[in-house]
Design a protein around this motif. Sequence first.
Motif, PDB file in Angstrom:
ATOM      1  N   ASN A  99      -2.311  -4.786   1.577  1.00 15.70           N
ATOM      2  CA  ASN A  99      -0.982  -4.913   0.997  1.00 15.70           C
ATOM      3  C   ASN A  99      -0.578  -6.366   0.766  1.00 15.70           C
ATOM      4  O   ASN A  99       0.250  -6.654  -0.103  1.00 15.70           O
ATOM      5  CB  ASN A  99       0.059  -4.250   1.906  1.00 15.70           C
TER       6      ASN A  99
ATOM      7  N   PRO B  48       0.038  -5.590  -3.200  1.00 13.15           N
ATOM      8  CA  PRO B  48       1.109  -4.747  -2.676  1.00 13.15           C
ATOM      9  C   PRO B  48       0.946  -3.294  -3.082  1.00 13.15           C
ATOM     10  O   PRO B  48       0.679  -2.973  -4.241  1.00 13.15           O
ATOM     11  CB  PRO B  48       2.365  -5.361  -3.304  1.00 13.15           C
ATOM     12  N   GLY B  49       1.066  -2.410  -2.071  1.00 11.49           N
ATOM     13  CA  GLY B  49       0.939  -0.980  -2.305  1.00 11.49           C
ATOM     14  C   GLY B  49      -0.462  -0.437  -2.139  1.00 11.49           C
ATOM     15  O   GLY B  49      -0.668   0.783  -2.189  1.00 11.49           O
TER      16      GLY B  49
ATOM     17  N   CYS C 177      -3.250  -0.791   4.111  1.00  9.49           N
ATOM     18  CA  CYS C 177      -3.690  -1.784   5.104  1.00  9.49           C
ATOM     19  C   CYS C 177      -4.926  -1.251   5.822  1.00  9.49           C
ATOM     20  O   CYS C 177      -4.824  -0.402   6.709  1.00  9.49           O
ATOM     21  CB  CYS C 177      -2.578  -2.071   6.108  1.00  9.49           C
TER      22      CYS C 177
ATOM     23  N   HIS D  72       2.993  -1.957   6.988  1.00 10.50           N
ATOM     24  CA  HIS D  72       2.344  -2.500   5.794  1.00 10.50           C
ATOM     25  C   HIS D  72       1.375  -3.636   6.094  1.00 10.50           C
ATOM     26  O   HIS D  72       0.531  -3.961   5.253  1.00 10.50           O
ATOM     27  CB  HIS D  72       3.411  -2.991   4.808  1.00 10.50           C
ATOM     28  N   CYS D  73       1.490  -4.257   7.276  1.00  9.59           N
ATOM     29  CA  CYS D  73       0.639  -5.416   7.551  1.00  9.59           C
ATOM     30  C   CYS D  73       0.655  -5.741   9.037  1.00  9.59           C
ATOM     31  O   CYS D  73       1.723  -5.752   9.674  1.00  9.59           O
ATOM     32  CB  CYS D  73       1.116  -6.623   6.756  1.00  9.59           C
TER      33      CYS D  73
ATOM     34  N   GLU E 281       8.355  -4.909   4.536  1.00  7.83           N
ATOM     35  CA  GLU E 281       7.807  -4.149   3.415  1.00  7.83           C
ATOM     36  C   GLU E 281       7.164  -5.042   2.360  1.00  7.83           C
ATOM     37  O   GLU E 281       6.647  -4.545   1.359  1.00  7.83           O
ATOM     38  CB  GLU E 281       8.910  -3.302   2.774  1.00  7.83           C
ATOM     39  N   HIS E 282       7.201  -6.360   2.593  1.00  2.00           N
ATOM     40  CA  HIS E 282       6.646  -7.287   1.603  1.00  2.00           C
ATOM     41  C   HIS E 282       5.739  -8.312   2.282  1.00  2.00           C
ATOM     42  O   HIS E 282       6.049  -9.507   2.328  1.00  2.00           O
ATOM     43  CB  HIS E 282       7.772  -7.997   0.846  1.00  2.00           C
TER      44      HIS E 282
ATOM     45  N   GLU F 109       3.174  -9.638   1.239  1.00  6.43           N
ATOM     46  CA  GLU F 109       2.636 -10.627   0.298  1.00  6.43           C
ATOM     47  C   GLU F 109       3.467 -11.914   0.297  1.00  6.43           C
ATOM     48  O   GLU F 109       3.014 -12.956  -0.174  1.00  6.43           O
ATOM     49  CB  GLU F 109       2.573 -10.041  -1.119  1.00  6.43           C
TER      50      GLU F 109
END
Length: 340
Positions: A130, A134-135, A138, A156-157, A199-200, A202
């Motif tokens: 991710n 993104p998306g 993981c 997500h990470c 959620e981000h 990146e």
Amino acid sequence: MEPFAYIRATTLQEATTAYASHPGSRYLGGGTNLVDLMKHGVETPGTLIDLTRLPLHDVEELSTGALRVGACVSNTDLAVHALVRTRYPVLSQALLAGASGQLRNVATIGGNLLQRTRCPYFQDVSKPCNKREPGAGCAAREGPHRDHAVLGHSAHCIATHPSDMAVALAALDAEIELYDGERGTRRVAAADFHRLPGEHPERDTVIRPGEIVTAVLLPTVVPGAVSAYRKARDRASYAFALASVAAVLHLDDGRVRHVALAFGGLAHRPWRATTAEQHLTGAVPTDEAVREAVDAELAGARPLRDNAFKVGLARNLARDVLSTLVRSASGGSAPTGRRP
């Protein structure tokens, strides 16, 4: 290697203008991380904008006694700088604990702050990540993840931030100076510069597109304050931290007037241990008080299948570093007995 254009900037305005004019461009410092990622296919910039000719190579003592460190100063030059060694030993120790001598000679302070995670799933373009895409998912969550995060991770990470220097800067209450051609200059607390994944994942930092790290500001040292950095790793050299600790301590009449504690190797960013700091501030720093403060901080850890050992490792490192600093600040004898 994918083809790319190369621009050598000589002024900050020239650099930001080039960035705005070339979509998909990246700033280049020492290149010790970015060039590796380009070789792996993780980064594919269309244009590299070389910042190493900018006038950002000085370590300047301000009238307040603070230091302003240009972003193009090398890790080696900062680590061995006389004022850094004497006033900010935690920073010198952290820099010398990172990478090899050859890499420290090339790597820049600005590049160190902006380096990406060394998570092997991020660096392997055949694996979903991710942070890289993104998306995508993981892969680390189900694969081996011994080296990954135990604090602040998300669904997500679970990557960790690799910098030793950034951990010391967080404990020192340093500031990062950023330049934007349109908005000018702003400063961000070092402890707030890097992000948790949420959620981000990146988004590694709070830096805005096109901004340039121009300097690090080190605050005036309080007389009598002591500091240290300690790193646990799989081998004695050229290895990233499994866990690390940066601490700054100032005692006044046997009580903690100021304490700053930051962990590395445990989270997506350097982890400022504010809960432990709150427990210790104003207290007599007995062994029991230190133990309770560190335990309170790590009570929120969420270890994964393979890395529960990191919690105990970080706990022992923090206790040892803080106890050593207490003895140093107390003239060689630590307070004894129970906390009042």
